[in-house]
Design a protein around this motif. Structure first.
Motif, short mmCIF file in Angstrom:
data_model
loop_
_atom_site.label_atom_id
_atom_site.label_comp_id
_atom_site.label_asym_id
_atom_site.label_seq_id
_atom_site.Cartn_x
_atom_site.Cartn_y
_atom_site.Cartn_z
N ARG A 74 0.82 -1.21 0.00
CA ARG A 74 0.00 0.00 0.00
C ARG A 74 0.86 1.27 0.00
O ARG A 74 0.49 2.27 -0.60
N GLN A 75 2.01 1.20 0.67
CA GLN A 75 2.86 2.39 0.70
C GLN A 75 3.35 2.75 -0.70
O GLN A 75 3.50 3.92 -1.04
N ARG A 76 3.59 1.73 -1.52
CA ARG A 76 4.03 2.00 -2.90
C ARG A 76 2.93 2.71 -3.68
O ARG A 76 3.20 3.62 -4.46
N LEU A 77 1.69 2.30 -3.45
CA LEU A 77 0.57 2.94 -4.14
C LEU A 77 0.41 4.38 -3.66
O LEU A 77 0.11 5.29 -4.45
N ALA A 78 0.63 4.59 -2.36
CA ALA A 78 0.54 5.96 -1.82
C ALA A 78 1.63 6.85 -2.41
O ALA A 78 1.42 8.05 -2.64
N THR A 79 2.80 6.26 -2.67
CA THR A 79 3.89 7.02 -3.28
C THR A 79 3.55 7.39 -4.73
O THR A 79 3.87 8.49 -5.19
N LEU A 80 2.89 6.47 -5.43
CA LEU A 80 2.45 6.81 -6.79
C LEU A 80 1.46 7.97 -6.75
O LEU A 80 1.53 8.90 -7.56
N ALA A 122 -4.89 6.72 -10.92
CA ALA A 122 -5.43 5.36 -11.01
C ALA A 122 -4.27 4.41 -11.27
O ALA A 122 -3.24 4.81 -11.82
N VAL A 123 -4.48 3.15 -10.86
CA VAL A 123 -3.42 2.14 -11.00
C VAL A 123 -4.01 0.91 -11.68
O VAL A 123 -5.07 0.43 -11.27
N LEU A 124 -3.33 0.44 -12.71
CA LEU A 124 -3.70 -0.82 -13.34
C LEU A 124 -2.70 -1.89 -12.92
O LEU A 124 -1.49 -1.72 -13.12
N GLU A 167 3.60 11.03 -0.07
CA GLU A 167 2.56 10.01 -0.15
C GLU A 167 1.19 10.66 -0.07
O GLU A 167 1.00 11.61 0.67
N CYS A 168 0.25 10.14 -0.83
CA CYS A 168 -1.13 10.64 -0.81
C CYS A 168 -2.07 9.44 -0.73
O CYS A 168 -1.64 8.29 -0.76
N GLU A 169 -3.35 9.74 -0.66
CA GLU A 169 -4.36 8.69 -0.53
C GLU A 169 -4.28 7.72 -1.72
O GLU A 169 -4.12 8.15 -2.87
N ILE A 170 -4.42 6.44 -1.42
CA ILE A 170 -4.26 5.40 -2.46
C ILE A 170 -5.31 5.58 -3.56
O ILE A 170 -6.50 5.73 -3.27
#
Ligand SMILES: [Zn+2]
Length: 326
Positions: free
Chosen positions: A174-180, A187-189, A247-250
């Motif tokens: 989840r931290q990686r997604l927050a970094t994105l 959005a993430v695929l 980091e921001c909201e996933i």
């Protein structure tokens, strides 16, 4: 061509060696045309290793301008360097001509796939890039990161999105997604199968945390509104400087449900020619037909990604995706 001539970019386009003062600044090695390794003095095996690539597609210039400016700022001492950085301008010849590719899409030629298209000019370059990233990551015993930066011709419901290469069924932390999200990604695929992309290559073969980042509209050099890229630019500069990432909201996450394969010339895509990526597909609507085969949207939560009915038979003409929890 209207290029605000950056040292790194201008050298890559003209195939001239980059003139760099080695006094005092970071250690600098030009490993190939458009490929520069920068290391802080005192770097060791555990220093984070960060590959930033742009211009794997030659018409996608904004990320190239952003990366070139970062390299020039590091070389000029305006941006501190806290990682080993490999800056890659993917396809200088295609950048020069403003074309996505010359003979074959280079982002389908990694993971050794270049051997099957040996006559394409992109094949030799993909092999060269595999070799230099291999050499770069081989000595890295700390974190390994790869951002492969792109833009798209087609509009998108989510202007900026990340593609996470297939992780063998694992979900990214989840931290990686927050970094994105901190880089402006909306959005993430999550890819659900191996691919011959640059990011899958570094993820699979070098255990790097790798992403393909689609950052907005593809435009020619000099016509980019770089303000629209401010969040990724700022995040790249934090990472290059060795600072903590923002980091921001996933963001919402999606996964491929199936590919639309064009089996014959009878293939018809029942979507507008300018349909945006991530457009929601109404439940029960016919997405495409191919002779006897009909593709029907299931539940109203499915969306279309990368629709392209113009591909050759046998190839993917789009991906139907659905939401997944992060
Ligand atoms: Zn691209």
């Amino acid at each position: 061509m209207d290029v605000s001539a950056s040292g790194f970019l201008a050298a890559a386009l003209s195939a001239a060696p980059l003139a760099v003062s080695q006094r005092g600044g970071p250690l600098c090695h030009e490993l190939a045309r458009g490929v520069l390794e920068l290391s802080p003095r005192g770097a060791h095996a555990a220093t984070p290793a960060f590959v930033v690539s742009a211009g794997v597609h030659g018409n996608e210039t904004a990320p190239v301008e952003i990366l070139a400016a970062i390299v020039d700022d590091v070389l000029a001492g305006r941006l501190p360097l806290g990682v080993r950085l490999l800056a890659v301008l993917g396809h200088p010849d295609a950048l020069q001509s403003g074309e996505r590719y010359l003979d074959y899409d280079m982002n389908r030629l990694f993971c050794g796939r270049h051997a099957s298209q040996a006559d394409a000019r992109e094949a030799a370059r993909a092999a060269e890039l595999e070799a230099v990233v291999g050499e770069f990551f081989d000595t890295a015993r700390g974190p390994r990161l790869h951002y492969d930066l792109h833009t798209a011709i087609r509009g998108s419901v989510y202007e900026r999105f990340a593609i996470v290469p297939y992780l063998g069924g694992e979900r990214p932390a989840r931290q990686r997604l927050a970094t994105l999200a901190g880089a402006g990604i909306e959005a993430v695929l999550l890819h659900s199968a191996p691919a011959a992309t640059f990011s899958y290559h570094t993820s699979h073969h070098h255990a790097a945390e790798s992403y393909t980042l689609e950052l907005g509209k593809a435009r020619a050099f000099g016509q980019n509104d770089l303000a629209r890229f401010a969040a990724i630019d700022a995040q790249l500069r934090r990472l290059v400087a060795g600072e903590d990432a923002r980091e921001c909201e996933i963001p919402p996450c999606f996964a491929a449900k199936y590919d639309l394969i064009k089996q014959s010339e009878a293939f018809r895509l029942h979507l507008a020619a300018d349909v945006e990526n991530f457009t929601r597909l109404a439940a029960g609507s016919v997405i495409a037909e191919d002779g006897e085969t009909r593709y029907v949207a299931a539940d109203g939560d499915e969306r279309i990604l990368f629709p392209n009915p113009g591909v050759k038979p046998g190839l993917r003409a789009g991906i139907v995706i659905g939401p997944v929890s992060a």
